[in-house]
Design a protein around this motif. Structure first.
Motif, PDB file in Angstrom:
ATOM      1  N   LYS A  68      18.576  65.554 -53.035  1.00  0.00           N
ATOM      2  CA  LYS A  68      19.405  64.694 -53.471  1.00  0.00           C
ATOM      3  C   LYS A  68      20.067  64.034 -52.295  1.00  0.00           C
ATOM      4  N   SER A  69      20.089  64.751 -51.122  1.00  0.00           N
ATOM      5  CA  SER A  69      20.471  63.982 -50.042  1.00  0.00           C
ATOM      6  C   SER A  69      19.591  63.108 -49.245  1.00  0.00           C
ATOM      7  N   ARG A  70      18.339  62.915 -49.872  1.00  0.00           N
ATOM      8  CA  ARG A  70      17.437  61.849 -49.395  1.00  0.00           C
ATOM      9  C   ARG A  70      17.647  60.596 -49.827  1.00  0.00           C
ATOM     10  N   SER A  71      18.163  60.284 -50.895  1.00  0.00           N
ATOM     11  CA  SER A  71      18.567  59.144 -51.450  1.00  0.00           C
ATOM     12  C   SER A  71      19.817  58.787 -52.368  1.00  0.00           C
ATOM     13  N   PRO A  72      20.710  58.106 -51.950  1.00  0.00           N
ATOM     14  CA  PRO A  72      22.128  57.585 -52.686  1.00  0.00           C
ATOM     15  C   PRO A  72      21.759  57.506 -54.334  1.00  0.00           C
ATOM     16  N   LEU A  73      20.546  57.085 -54.436  1.00  0.00           N
ATOM     17  CA  LEU A  73      20.363  56.606 -55.898  1.00  0.00           C
ATOM     18  C   LEU A  73      20.136  57.595 -56.683  1.00  0.00           C
ATOM     19  N   ILE A  74      19.947  58.962 -56.427  1.00  0.00           N
ATOM     20  CA  ILE A  74      20.185  60.061 -57.272  1.00  0.00           C
ATOM     21  C   ILE A  74      21.731  60.615 -57.262  1.00  0.00           C
ATOM     22  N   GLY A  75      22.091  60.514 -58.161  1.00  0.00           N
ATOM     23  CA  GLY A  75      23.539  60.967 -58.717  1.00  0.00           C
ATOM     24  C   GLY A  75      23.520  62.150 -58.846  1.00  0.00           C
ATOM     25  N   GLN A  76      22.594  62.834 -59.641  1.00  0.00           N
ATOM     26  CA  GLN A  76      22.617  64.338 -60.032  1.00  0.00           C
ATOM     27  C   GLN A  76      21.129  64.807 -60.182  1.00  0.00           C
ATOM     28  N   LEU A  77      20.722  65.911 -59.767  1.00  0.00           N
ATOM     29  CA  LEU A  77      19.456  66.549 -60.020  1.00  0.00           C
ATOM     30  C   LEU A  77      19.862  68.087 -60.515  1.00  0.00           C
ATOM     31  N   CYS A  78      19.304  68.431 -61.552  1.00  0.00           N
ATOM     32  CA  CYS A  78      19.128  69.842 -61.866  1.00  0.00           C
ATOM     33  C   CYS A  78      17.517  70.305 -62.082  1.00  0.00           C
ATOM     34  N   VAL A  79      17.487  71.417 -60.917  1.00  0.00           N
ATOM     35  CA  VAL A  79      16.416  72.208 -60.783  1.00  0.00           C
ATOM     36  C   VAL A  79      16.229  73.234 -62.094  1.00  0.00           C
ATOM     37  N   ILE A  80      14.973  73.428 -62.550  1.00  0.00           N
ATOM     38  CA  ILE A  80      14.919  74.402 -63.662  1.00  0.00           C
ATOM     39  C   ILE A  80      13.649  75.045 -63.301  1.00  0.00           C
ATOM     40  N   GLY A  81      13.408  76.363 -63.234  1.00  0.00           N
ATOM     41  CA  GLY A  81      12.244  77.350 -62.997  1.00  0.00           C
ATOM     42  C   GLY A  81      12.327  78.611 -63.324  1.00  0.00           C
ATOM     43  N   ASP A  82      13.506  79.098 -63.719  1.00  0.00           N
ATOM     44  CA  ASP A  82      13.581  80.415 -64.346  1.00  0.00           C
ATOM     45  C   ASP A  82      12.530  81.021 -65.169  1.00  0.00           C
ATOM     46  N   ALA A  83      12.007  81.995 -64.804  1.00  0.00           N
ATOM     47  CA  ALA A  83      10.807  82.722 -65.697  1.00  0.00           C
ATOM     48  C   ALA A  83       9.538  81.835 -65.603  1.00  0.00           C
ATOM     49  N   ARG A  84       9.361  80.927 -64.851  1.00  0.00           N
ATOM     50  CA  ARG A  84       8.630  79.896 -64.859  1.00  0.00           C
ATOM     51  C   ARG A  84       7.548  79.609 -63.593  1.00  0.00           C
ATOM     52  N   PRO A  85       6.581  79.297 -63.744  1.00  0.00           N
ATOM     53  CA  PRO A  85       5.468  79.478 -62.593  1.00  0.00           C
ATOM     54  C   PRO A  85       5.689  78.285 -61.508  1.00  0.00           C
ATOM     55  N   TYR A  86       6.839  77.276 -61.697  1.00  0.00           N
ATOM     56  CA  TYR A  86       7.071  76.506 -60.704  1.00  0.00           C
ATOM     57  C   TYR A  86       8.361  75.723 -61.097  1.00  0.00           C
ATOM     58  N   ASN A  87       8.994  75.223 -60.063  1.00  0.00           N
ATOM     59  CA  ASN A  87      10.134  74.151 -60.311  1.00  0.00           C
ATOM     60  C   ASN A  87       9.961  72.828 -60.832  1.00  0.00           C
ATOM     61  N   VAL A  88      10.821  72.462 -61.717  1.00  0.00           N
ATOM     62  CA  VAL A  88      10.636  70.981 -62.347  1.00  0.00           C
ATOM     63  C   VAL A  88      12.131  70.634 -62.146  1.00  0.00           C
ATOM     64  N   ALA A  89      12.384  69.115 -62.143  1.00  0.00           N
ATOM     65  CA  ALA A  89      13.887  68.805 -61.911  1.00  0.00           C
ATOM     66  C   ALA A  89      14.017  67.541 -62.944  1.00  0.00           C
ATOM     67  N   LEU A  90      15.260  67.428 -63.458  1.00  0.00           N
ATOM     68  CA  LEU A  90      15.859  66.187 -63.979  1.00  0.00           C
ATOM     69  C   LEU A  90      16.631  65.773 -63.251  1.00  0.00           C
ATOM     70  N   VAL A  91      16.226  64.302 -63.162  1.00  0.00           N
ATOM     71  CA  VAL A  91      17.318  63.561 -62.036  1.00  0.00           C
ATOM     72  C   VAL A  91      17.783  62.388 -62.760  1.00  0.00           C
ATOM     73  N   ALA A  92      19.252  62.323 -62.774  1.00  0.00           N
ATOM     74  CA  ALA A  92      20.145  61.475 -63.036  1.00  0.00           C
ATOM     75  C   ALA A  92      20.307  60.308 -62.070  1.00  0.00           C
ATOM     76  N   LEU A  93      20.392  59.173 -62.361  1.00  0.00           N
ATOM     77  CA  LEU A  93      20.855  58.077 -61.478  1.00  0.00           C
ATOM     78  C   LEU A  93      22.023  57.802 -61.044  1.00  0.00           C
ATOM     79  N   ASP A  94      22.789  57.535 -60.031  1.00  0.00           N
ATOM     80  CA  ASP A  94      23.944  57.218 -59.658  1.00  0.00           C
ATOM     81  C   ASP A  94      24.276  55.697 -60.384  1.00  0.00           C
ATOM     82  N   PRO A  95      25.152  55.446 -61.198  1.00  0.00           N
ATOM     83  CA  PRO A  95      25.195  54.296 -61.881  1.00  0.00           C
ATOM     84  C   PRO A  95      25.399  53.129 -61.090  1.00  0.00           C
TER      85      PRO A  95
END
Length: 177
Positions: A68-95
């Motif tokens: 998130k710190s790499r771009s002001p365009l990213i308003g929110q980011l949610c990382v998911i990966g519990d009991a999974r082989p790797y992490n994925v993310a959902l990105v919500a833009l800063d309006p």
């Protein structure tokens, strides 16, 4: 933590009191902290740790912050990966920063891709986000995804975007490669 300012326990609930205190009187706060230059800095909540399929503990807020710190365009980011082989993310833009650009606009996709790549470069391999999706609508405080104090509501996010998350693990979304 332990101090005179900390509660003595739950009234009339000795079992619950015993569960939150150590034998020597410390309150288990559930926070994860690091000591830097003699100061304690809280970095995450224990209950929010991701434990991946290989048993590695990952702090989602550390991963989210790195990207998130790499771009002001990213308003929110949610990382998911519990009991999974790797992490994925959902990105919500800063309006405000997106300024009317759609989530699938090529310039938006390019900037988010750059931020994910740069953020991943700052993380250990096990922490990196492999695939992500940019959600179409911003997340607002007090809504389904954020508390009024801007904290992620991880369980509701995971449930609301369950199909998107599953598609990320099935090869959908954007490869962070």
């Amino acid at each position: 933590m332990r101090s005179e300012a900390v509660m003595r326990g739950y009234r009339g609930k000795p079992e619950e009191t015993a569960a939150v205190f150590t034998e020597d009187g410390f309150l288990r706060t559930g926070d994860i902290g690091v000591i830097e230059d003699g100061y304690l800095r809280i970095v995450d909540r224990k209950k929010e740790l991701i434990i991946n399929a290989a048993g590695k503990n990952i702090s989602p807020s550390a991963v989210e912050s790195a990207i998130k710190s790499r771009s002001p365009l990213i308003g929110q980011l949610c990382v998911i990966g519990d009991a999974r082989p790797y992490n994925v993310a959902l990105v919500a833009l800063d309006p405000d920063v997106a300024a009317g650009r759609a989530h699938d606009d090529p310039t938006v996709r390019d900037e988010v891709a750059r931020a994910v790549k740069e953020g991943n470069a700052r993380l250990a391999r096990v922490e990196t986000v492999r695939r992500y999706a940019i959600v179409p609508d911003p997340w607002i405080p007090g809504g389904d995804e954020l508390t009024p104090t801007m904290k992620l509501k991880r369980r509701p996010i995971t449930e609301k975007f369950a199909d998107t998350v599953e598609s990320l693990y099935d090869g959908g979304g954007i490869d962070a490669g």
